[in-house]
Design a protein around this motif. Structure first.
Motif, PDB file in Angstrom:
ATOM      1  N   ALA A   3      11.552-113.371   4.288  1.00  0.00           N
ATOM      2  CA  ALA A   3      11.657-113.731   5.705  1.00  0.00           C
ATOM      3  C   ALA A   3      12.302-115.101   5.860  1.00  0.00           C
ATOM      4  N   GLY A   4      11.883-116.046   5.050  1.00  0.00           N
ATOM      5  CA  GLY A   4      12.466-117.387   5.105  1.00  0.00           C
ATOM      6  C   GLY A   4      13.943-117.393   4.745  1.00  0.00           C
ATOM      7  N   ALA A   5      14.312-116.616   3.734  1.00  0.00           N
ATOM      8  CA  ALA A   5      15.723-116.544   3.341  1.00  0.00           C
ATOM      9  C   ALA A   5      16.567-115.904   4.444  1.00  0.00           C
ATOM     10  N   PHE A   6      16.071-114.815   5.021  1.00  0.00           N
ATOM     11  CA  PHE A   6      16.810-114.161   6.104  1.00  0.00           C
ATOM     12  C   PHE A   6      16.920-115.090   7.312  1.00  0.00           C
ATOM     13  N   LEU A   7      15.835-115.776   7.632  1.00  0.00           N
ATOM     14  CA  LEU A   7      15.868-116.705   8.757  1.00  0.00           C
ATOM     15  C   LEU A   7      16.827-117.852   8.477  1.00  0.00           C
ATOM     16  N   GLY A   8      16.769-118.408   7.294  1.00  0.00           N
ATOM     17  CA  GLY A   8      17.665-119.499   6.930  1.00  0.00           C
ATOM     18  C   GLY A   8      19.134-119.103   6.979  1.00  0.00           C
ATOM     19  N   SER A   9      19.417-117.836   6.678  1.00  0.00           N
ATOM     20  CA  SER A   9      20.813-117.389   6.689  1.00  0.00           C
ATOM     21  C   SER A   9      21.404-117.377   8.095  1.00  0.00           C
ATOM     22  N   GLN A  10      20.555-117.431   9.106  1.00  0.00           N
ATOM     23  CA  GLN A  10      21.048-117.525  10.486  1.00  0.00           C
ATOM     24  C   GLN A  10      21.753-118.868  10.711  1.00  0.00           C
TER      25      GLN A  10
END
Length: 185
Positions: free
Chosen positions: A87-94
């Motif tokens: 979740a953190g990685a996907f959010l950070g990719s934003q």
């Protein structure tokens, strides 16, 4: 074949647990099974994905803590830590780079507007946060056996359902010029 290989340590964990009712022993088998999975992957492909390394590290650290302290809580937290890291990685990719993780993974096969990619990426963030929370709920409110079943079947089933729902979302947002290109050929 790759999917089976990815789930093989979890399946082995499940089989050992079901045949012994001993989560500590199942965890002790999970650690070398995961190490062997990584070794096999390296021998076959000469590469290991970052998520595989993260999973291996968490299995060794949290599995090791489970064995050392004889406390199942550590291994029960592993799926939550993994999904929350996702979740953190996907959010950070934003916010890092010009494309989200989900777009980087799927853009070679699917073309969608930028807003659709961002929405899909946020959906994965929410899904992973909820999946991690559900894992903790099951671990803390239900029996050990139910948690073991949930770890294999529940998490996989929920992920499968989410992927199906994602397919419906994607089908509504596929760019029209993709279908036009296909009809011109």
């Amino acid at each position: 074949m790759k999917l089976l290989l990815d789930f093989l340590p979890v399946i082995i964990f499940f089989i050992v647990y079901k045949s012994t009712d001993d989560i500590i022993l199942a965890t002790a088998i999970l650690i070398p099974a995961t190490l062997l999975q990584m070794l096999y992957t390296w021998i076959k492909t000469h590469k290991i994905e970052i998520i595989q390394l993260v999973t291996l590290a968490l299995v060794v650290i949290l599995g090791g803590a489970t064995i050392i302290f004889q406390d199942k809580t550590f291994i029960q937290w592993k799926p939550t830590v993994v999904t929350w890291l996702f979740a953190g990685a996907f959010l950070g990719s934003q916010f890092i780079g010009d494309k989200t993780i989900i777009q980087r993974l799927m853009q070679n096969t699917i073309q969608m507007p930028a807003h659709a990619w961002k929405s899909l990426n946020y959906a994965w963030v929410v899904f992973y946060v909820i999946l991690g929370a559900v894992n903790l709920y099951v671990a803390y409110t239900m029996s050990e056996e139910i948690w073991v079943n949930f770890k294999l079947f529940g998490m996989m089933g929920l992920t499968f359902i989410f992927i199906l729902m994602q397919g419906f979302y994607i089908s509504r947002h596929i760019e029209a010029d993709n279908s036009e290109k296909n009809t011109e050929n």
